[in-house]
Write a protein that holds these residues in place. Sequence first.
Motif, PDB file in Angstrom:
ATOM      1  N   GLU A   1       3.370   6.855   4.871  1.00 55.23           N
ATOM      2  CA  GLU A   1       3.255   7.088   6.311  1.00 55.23           C
ATOM      3  C   GLU A   1       4.519   6.677   7.051  1.00 55.23           C
ATOM      4  O   GLU A   1       5.027   7.414   7.901  1.00 55.23           O
ATOM      5  N   MET A   2       5.047   5.484   6.733  1.00 54.95           N
ATOM      6  CA  MET A   2       6.223   4.999   7.443  1.00 54.95           C
ATOM      7  C   MET A   2       7.442   5.894   7.191  1.00 54.95           C
ATOM      8  O   MET A   2       8.234   6.165   8.100  1.00 54.95           O
ATOM      9  N   LEU A   3       7.600   6.357   5.976  1.00 55.94           N
ATOM     10  CA  LEU A   3       8.726   7.235   5.659  1.00 55.94           C
ATOM     11  C   LEU A   3       8.619   8.546   6.429  1.00 55.94           C
ATOM     12  O   LEU A   3       9.612   9.045   6.976  1.00 55.94           O
TER      13      LEU A   3
ATOM     14  N   ASP B   1       0.845  -1.193   0.000  1.00 57.97           N
ATOM     15  CA  ASP B   1       0.000   0.000   0.000  1.00 57.97           C
ATOM     16  C   ASP B   1       0.884   1.247   0.000  1.00 57.97           C
ATOM     17  O   ASP B   1       1.597   1.507   0.972  1.00 57.97           O
ATOM     18  N   PRO B   2       0.879   2.048  -1.068  1.00 63.52           N
ATOM     19  CA  PRO B   2       1.733   3.234  -1.109  1.00 63.52           C
ATOM     20  C   PRO B   2       1.414   4.244  -0.010  1.00 63.52           C
ATOM     21  O   PRO B   2       2.285   4.994   0.428  1.00 63.52           O
TER      22      PRO B   2
ATOM     23  N   MET C   1       4.489  -6.846   1.764  1.00 60.06           N
ATOM     24  CA  MET C   1       5.493  -6.072   1.045  1.00 60.06           C
ATOM     25  C   MET C   1       5.229  -6.030  -0.455  1.00 60.06           C
ATOM     26  O   MET C   1       4.688  -6.970  -1.036  1.00 60.06           O
ATOM     27  N   LYS C   2       5.655  -4.937  -1.056  1.00 60.61           N
ATOM     28  CA  LYS C   2       5.546  -4.790  -2.500  1.00 60.61           C
ATOM     29  C   LYS C   2       6.442  -5.818  -3.180  1.00 60.61           C
ATOM     30  O   LYS C   2       7.623  -5.938  -2.847  1.00 60.61           O
TER      31      LYS C   2
ATOM     32  N   VAL D   1      -5.823   4.085   5.694  1.00 55.18           N
ATOM     33  CA  VAL D   1      -4.664   3.312   5.240  1.00 55.18           C
ATOM     34  C   VAL D   1      -4.681   1.961   5.927  1.00 55.18           C
ATOM     35  O   VAL D   1      -4.852   1.862   7.144  1.00 55.18           O
ATOM     36  N   THR D   2      -4.513   0.907   5.150  1.00 58.67           N
ATOM     37  CA  THR D   2      -4.523  -0.440   5.693  1.00 58.67           C
ATOM     38  C   THR D   2      -3.218  -1.143   5.330  1.00 58.67           C
ATOM     39  O   THR D   2      -2.371  -0.603   4.628  1.00 58.67           O
TER      40      THR D   2
END
Length: 405
Positions: free
Chosen positions: A191-193, A185-186, A248-249, A241-242
């Motif tokens: 969010e993580m970045l 999920d982009p 992982m991509k 966001v889920t």
Amino acid sequence: MATGLNRRNLLLTAGVAAAIGEPGPLLAQNATAESIAKAPTDASGVPNSEKKINIVTLRDLEVDAQKVMAPFGFAYVSGGAGDEWTMRENQAAFNRWVINADFMNGTGSADTTTTLLGTKLSYPVIAAPIGNQGSVHAQADLPNVKGTNAAGTLYCVSSVSQLSVEEIASAAEGPKWFQLYIPRDPGFAREMLQRAKAAGYKAIVVTADVNVTSNRERSMRLHGAALPNLKMGNAPKTPGVTGSAMDMKGNMDWKDIEFCRKESGLPVVIKSILSPTNAQQALNAGCSGIWLSNHGGRQLDNMAAPMTTLPAVASVVKGKVPIIIDGGIYRGQDVFRAIALGATAVALGRPLLYASALGGAQGVQAAHTHLKNELTMVMRLAGTSAIKNITRDFVARAEGSNGHV
């Protein structure tokens, strides 16, 4: 990539089930760094020691750690993919190089300090990003980050840590990077970045070699699962966001590097490079660092060792960006030879996990201190007084070695 294995299973041997209580705080969805740090001896059999340990060589740590770790936890850490050829090759590749010592140059001291992307380190060794540390120590990532920072060097946090990026950042008094397995999920990736930057991480490490789970057969023989199913510390916080850090991509490309740079505003280091061609592509994509790695031999078996490909990669990079390597590093001689062939720093994985199991943060700090002292000895015996002076002249191919894998 989810499995049915949980903390309770970590204590089970291949055919014997031990009587244990309910899962400890690492399984609880509301577990925090504070609650984990205050946990008593872990009921599931995962070590929870905090003590000084004596180290003669980092190679001893694996044997000692096996005595205190639960069977699955030890198999998960110690094992590799497939026949484990690559895992063995990582160590063998170092011994294709010998050190050319200069005993008569008057060197009486050795300065091990260096810098990595502007951060001063006590020595050119950092902690590699490692997930599922809750199978190693009841306090999960905390002993490793605290011990590494106490040793004056950099800790790289895995996005599949058992604690959140914020919790680990609050425990990290020293420099820290954040490693990302780019989520499918982009929105979650973004969010993580942004969370990593907000928490004070100084660089993003993008790992590219985990698009499917590998055949980690030591773990699978014990319980039919390659990975422990521990609670993930990083869940989405953004409304709508889920996803999961383990989702992982699977189709990464170089456009993902630009995405990470844009969304984080931080330098991006690409991890999983093993060829001069990919190194040049990384430079073209604007990477601020290149990390040579085959995931410690844990993903695709029968790959080249980072130490084997290092000279060719260094000849392409030409000092434009730092080069980091991992895999098979146990001695000061290993660090010295990697630096001589063009690495800026090396990353430790398994030895720090074993040290964490044996002594918590004090164990991890002891492992770093031992390796630093050993590197100091090697530098003095080899005849160089500073990391920056360790050049290709200090190493040569071992007699009878053609460098082929």
